[in-house]
Design a protein around this motif. Structure first.
Motif, PDB file in Angstrom:
ATOM      1  N   SER A  15      -7.090   2.852 -10.905  1.00 53.17           N
ATOM      2  CA  SER A  15      -8.333   2.176 -11.291  1.00 53.17           C
ATOM      3  C   SER A  15      -8.062   1.038 -12.263  1.00 53.17           C
ATOM      4  N   ILE A  16      -7.095   1.212 -13.136  1.00 52.05           N
ATOM      5  CA  ILE A  16      -6.705   0.112 -14.011  1.00 52.05           C
ATOM      6  C   ILE A  16      -6.154  -1.043 -13.182  1.00 52.05           C
ATOM      7  N   GLY A  17      -5.330  -0.724 -12.185  1.00 54.41           N
ATOM      8  CA  GLY A  17      -4.769  -1.777 -11.339  1.00 54.41           C
ATOM      9  C   GLY A  17      -5.835  -2.603 -10.651  1.00 54.41           C
ATOM     10  N   VAL A  18      -6.792  -1.936  -9.998  1.00 48.90           N
ATOM     11  CA  VAL A  18      -7.816  -2.706  -9.298  1.00 48.90           C
ATOM     12  C   VAL A  18      -8.737  -3.418 -10.287  1.00 48.90           C
ATOM     13  N   GLY A  19      -8.902  -2.844 -11.485  1.00 48.98           N
ATOM     14  CA  GLY A  19      -9.693  -3.517 -12.503  1.00 48.98           C
ATOM     15  C   GLY A  19      -9.017  -4.772 -13.022  1.00 48.98           C
ATOM     16  N   LEU A  20      -7.703  -4.738 -13.147  1.00 54.32           N
ATOM     17  CA  LEU A  20      -6.970  -5.946 -13.528  1.00 54.32           C
ATOM     18  C   LEU A  20      -7.084  -6.999 -12.435  1.00 54.32           C
ATOM     19  N   SER A  21      -6.928  -6.577 -11.183  1.00 53.62           N
ATOM     20  CA  SER A  21      -7.063  -7.511 -10.069  1.00 53.62           C
ATOM     21  C   SER A  21      -8.461  -8.101 -10.004  1.00 53.62           C
ATOM     22  N   PRO A  44      -7.053  13.088   0.462  1.00 57.15           N
ATOM     23  CA  PRO A  44      -6.194  14.190  -0.006  1.00 57.15           C
ATOM     24  C   PRO A  44      -5.418  14.859   1.122  1.00 57.15           C
ATOM     25  N   GLN A  45      -5.957  14.832   2.335  1.00 51.27           N
ATOM     26  CA  GLN A  45      -5.272  15.440   3.473  1.00 51.27           C
ATOM     27  C   GLN A  45      -4.235  14.495   4.101  1.00 51.27           C
ATOM     28  N   ASN A  46      -4.299  13.213   3.764  1.00 44.28           N
ATOM     29  CA  ASN A  46      -3.367  12.198   4.277  1.00 44.28           C
ATOM     30  C   ASN A  46      -3.072  11.213   3.149  1.00 44.28           C
ATOM     31  N   PRO A  47      -2.437  11.712   2.077  1.00 45.73           N
ATOM     32  CA  PRO A  47      -2.360  10.929   0.832  1.00 45.73           C
ATOM     33  C   PRO A  47      -1.337   9.797   0.885  1.00 45.73           C
ATOM     34  N   LEU A  48      -1.555   8.828  -0.005  1.00 47.01           N
ATOM     35  CA  LEU A  48      -0.545   7.799  -0.227  1.00 47.01           C
ATOM     36  C   LEU A  48       0.649   8.405  -0.945  1.00 47.01           C
ATOM     37  N   SER A  49       1.843   7.996  -0.566  1.00 43.47           N
ATOM     38  CA  SER A  49       3.038   8.407  -1.296  1.00 43.47           C
ATOM     39  C   SER A  49       3.039   7.759  -2.672  1.00 43.47           C
ATOM     40  N   ARG A  50       3.859   8.288  -3.564  1.00 42.80           N
ATOM     41  CA  ARG A  50       3.987   7.683  -4.892  1.00 42.80           C
ATOM     42  C   ARG A  50       4.453   6.230  -4.765  1.00 42.80           C
ATOM     43  N   GLY A  51       5.354   5.979  -3.832  1.00 45.07           N
ATOM     44  CA  GLY A  51       5.817   4.611  -3.624  1.00 45.07           C
ATOM     45  C   GLY A  51       4.700   3.687  -3.189  1.00 45.07           C
ATOM     46  N   ALA A  52       3.844   4.163  -2.287  1.00 43.21           N
ATOM     47  CA  ALA A  52       2.720   3.348  -1.830  1.00 43.21           C
ATOM     48  C   ALA A  52       1.703   3.129  -2.946  1.00 43.21           C
ATOM     49  N   GLN A  53       1.503   4.143  -3.793  1.00 44.13           N
ATOM     50  CA  GLN A  53       0.609   3.983  -4.938  1.00 44.13           C
ATOM     51  C   GLN A  53       1.111   2.891  -5.867  1.00 44.13           C
ATOM     52  N   LEU A  54       2.404   2.910  -6.145  1.00 42.30           N
ATOM     53  CA  LEU A  54       2.970   1.918  -7.064  1.00 42.30           C
ATOM     54  C   LEU A  54       3.003   0.537  -6.438  1.00 42.30           C
ATOM     55  N   SER A  55       3.199   0.461  -5.123  1.00 40.70           N
ATOM     56  CA  SER A  55       3.159  -0.843  -4.441  1.00 40.70           C
ATOM     57  C   SER A  55       1.764  -1.445  -4.544  1.00 40.70           C
ATOM     58  N   LYS A  56       0.751  -0.611  -4.338  1.00 42.78           N
ATOM     59  CA  LYS A  56      -0.617  -1.098  -4.494  1.00 42.78           C
ATOM     60  C   LYS A  56      -0.854  -1.563  -5.930  1.00 42.78           C
ATOM     61  N   PHE A  57      -0.407  -0.779  -6.901  1.00 43.79           N
ATOM     62  CA  PHE A  57      -0.617  -1.128  -8.305  1.00 43.79           C
ATOM     63  C   PHE A  57       0.052  -2.457  -8.638  1.00 43.79           C
ATOM     64  N   SER A  58       1.270  -2.649  -8.187  1.00 42.35           N
ATOM     65  CA  SER A  58       1.975  -3.906  -8.450  1.00 42.35           C
ATOM     66  C   SER A  58       1.262  -5.082  -7.802  1.00 42.35           C
ATOM     67  N   ALA A  59       0.814  -4.908  -6.558  1.00 45.68           N
ATOM     68  CA  ALA A  59       0.085  -5.974  -5.879  1.00 45.68           C
ATOM     69  C   ALA A  59      -1.200  -6.310  -6.624  1.00 45.68           C
ATOM     70  N   ALA A  60      -1.880  -5.280  -7.123  1.00 46.98           N
ATOM     71  CA  ALA A  60      -3.107  -5.512  -7.873  1.00 46.98           C
ATOM     72  C   ALA A  60      -2.831  -6.295  -9.153  1.00 46.98           C
ATOM     73  N   CYS A  61      -1.805  -5.890  -9.893  1.00 43.32           N
ATOM     74  CA  CYS A  61      -1.468  -6.582 -11.138  1.00 43.32           C
ATOM     75  C   CYS A  61      -1.035  -8.026 -10.881  1.00 43.32           C
ATOM     76  N   ASN A  62      -0.350  -8.230  -9.779  1.00 39.10           N
ATOM     77  CA  ASN A  62       0.108  -9.588  -9.433  1.00 39.10           C
ATOM     78  C   ASN A  62      -1.024 -10.490  -8.975  1.00 39.10           C
TER      79      ASN A  62
END
Length: 459
Positions: free
Chosen positions: A40-46, A403-421
């Protein structure tokens, strides 16, 4: 209609808010809270990149000055109610924030924007923030999950305000009459309708910001001794009767205190309405499996639930704004087919006016499947007909990010980085890594100001 002889829903919630401390939270819930605080912080920064943020800042400049909380990315100090309004808008203005699907509530937008601002103002700790988030999400989502009728008021802002008020009360240890007053005062202010959704108005996201401010005001007024109404859920003009058409409080009875709802939240991998995520997920799977391109498409048929049809079944059209396009299955599908995914740049003016994208989107048709649940966001089926006449179909029971088809930790961090960028002032890679580490260690932070300083780009 409600079940006869139901227990008092508000009393169940009050007991839960008063009795749960940080030490009672399972590690899985603490971990989930940090996961969705990061998201949520990531998308809020974006969200700082959206042009309307400047207009909101201009408006709140007339509402008073203060040095209580900061605007994410740009760092201005404002009264907590003003900072929460801006940050709440930033979290939701690109439709990229997480959602609790059974409740049809975006639980973190109102909640995190108000709780972080209040934590800054009162120098609260990371543990207090985590506790507040977990309690707030329980309250917001379980109220929403009790509803058995379709959306007409904007449930994310309304339930979010009640949840945020509960969360701040939990952080501060507010109990008894003061707690009940806070919720009653919040209820007296809650607002938001689906008309902004239908029109694609930017007020849809601002309803989040308005309710984030309202939650802070509710807690402040209750702390000052002001009284609010008490029977705010099942009373004759309580939430369940006034804002919704039908309800059943069994989710509250069965889940409260037994299943923390922060663990049932879905990520949004793409910055669109969640109702369009199945379309993207399905098209990505079909393209990967069959190797067709956008130029090969004769027709796309999406078979979705009543809610999917209601939220994103609108026609693609010339002159759309970004808010409308993010909730248009045709535009969402065309963007995915052309680019292989959907990102924030797909809603720039040049893309919204792209004739190729508009023509491709007109080939997308959304239909009802046989699901009767008016609040369900799955299952969904996507069928692609190619110019060759070949047809390919995929049926999705659980859409990517759930929750039944979750994002991997790597995908979560990729989204966060893209949002911050993609923030109005992009974050450096070192700043992104620093922020991730801060949130991973959130329970060790003694003052939330030490987290928020990392939310300012080029600090």
């Amino acid at each position: 209609m409600p079940i006869i002889n139901d227990p008092d829903a508000i009393q169940l919630l009050l007991k839960h808010i008063e009795s749960v401390g940080f030490e009672h939270l399972p590690e899985s819930s603490v971990s989930a809270a940090k996961t969705f605080i990061l998201d949520s912080i990531g998308v809020g920064l974006s969200g700082s990149r959206v042009a309307n943020v400047a207009k909101i800042k201009q408006a709140v400049s007339h509402w008073g000055q203060g040095h209580q909380a900061q605007v994410w990315t740009t760092g201005e100090w404002l009264p907590a109610v003003s900072a929460a309004a801006i940050n709440g808008y930033q979290i939701h203005n690109q439709e990229w924030d997480c959602v609790h699907e059974p409740a049809v509530v975006h639980p973190m937008a109102v909640i995190l924007s108000s709780l972080v601002a209040y934590s800054q103002q009162h120098n609260l700790s990371g543990k207090q923030l985590i506790l507040g988030v977990v309690i707030a999400v329980d309250v917001a989502t379980l109220i929403g999950e009790c509803v058995t009728s379709s959306l007409k008021f904007f449930r994310p802002s309304i339930c979010g305000c009640l949840g945020a008020t509960a969360g701040m009360s939990a952080m501060l240890g507010i109990k008894g009459e003061a707690l009940q007053n806070a919720l009653g005062i919040a209820y007296s202010q809650i607002s938001g309708t689906m008309q902004s959704h239908v029109e694609g108005s930017p007020m849809l996201a601002m309803q989040i910001g308005i309710n984030a401010s309202a939650a802070i005001r509710a807690v402040d007024m209750a702390q000052a001794g002001f009284a609010g109404p008490k029977d705010i859920l099942q009373g004759p003009y309580g939430y369940f009767h006034l804002f919704e058409d039908s309800f059943d409080i069994q989710p509250l009875i069965q889940k409260l205190g037994r299943e923390y709802q922060i663990e049932r939240v879905s990520h949004k991998p793409f910055p669109t309405g969640r109702a369009g995520h199945g379309t993207i997920d399905g098209l990505q799977q079909l393209q990967k499996q069959h190797g067709f391109s956008a130029k090969d498409i004769a027709r796309v048929d999406v078979y979705g639930t009543p809610l999917i049809n209601k939220l994103v079944g609108r026609p693609i059209k010339e002159g759309m704004n970004a808010s409308y396009a993010k909730l248009c299955n045709g535009y969402i599908a065309a963007s995915a087919l052309l680019n292989g995914s959907v990102g924030v740049a797909d809603f720039e003016k040049s893309c919204l006016q792209d004739s190729e994208r508009l023509a491709l989107g007109s080939k997308v048709h959304t239909h009802l499947n046989d699901v009767s649940d008016v609040n369900a966001l799955a299952p969904v089926s996507i069928e692609v007909t190619l110019n060759s006449g070949a047809k390919h179909r995929v049926d999705l029971q659980h859409v990517l990010g759930s929750p039944q088809n979750p994002l991997s930790r790597g995908a979560q961090l990729s989204k966060f980085s893209a949002a911050c960028n993609s923030a109005i002032v992009p974050f450096s890679e070192s700043d992104i890594a620093f922020l991730i580490k801060r949130i991973d260690q959130l329970e060790q932070i003694t003052n939330i100001n030490n987290l928020v300083e990392a939310l300012v780009s080029n600090r």
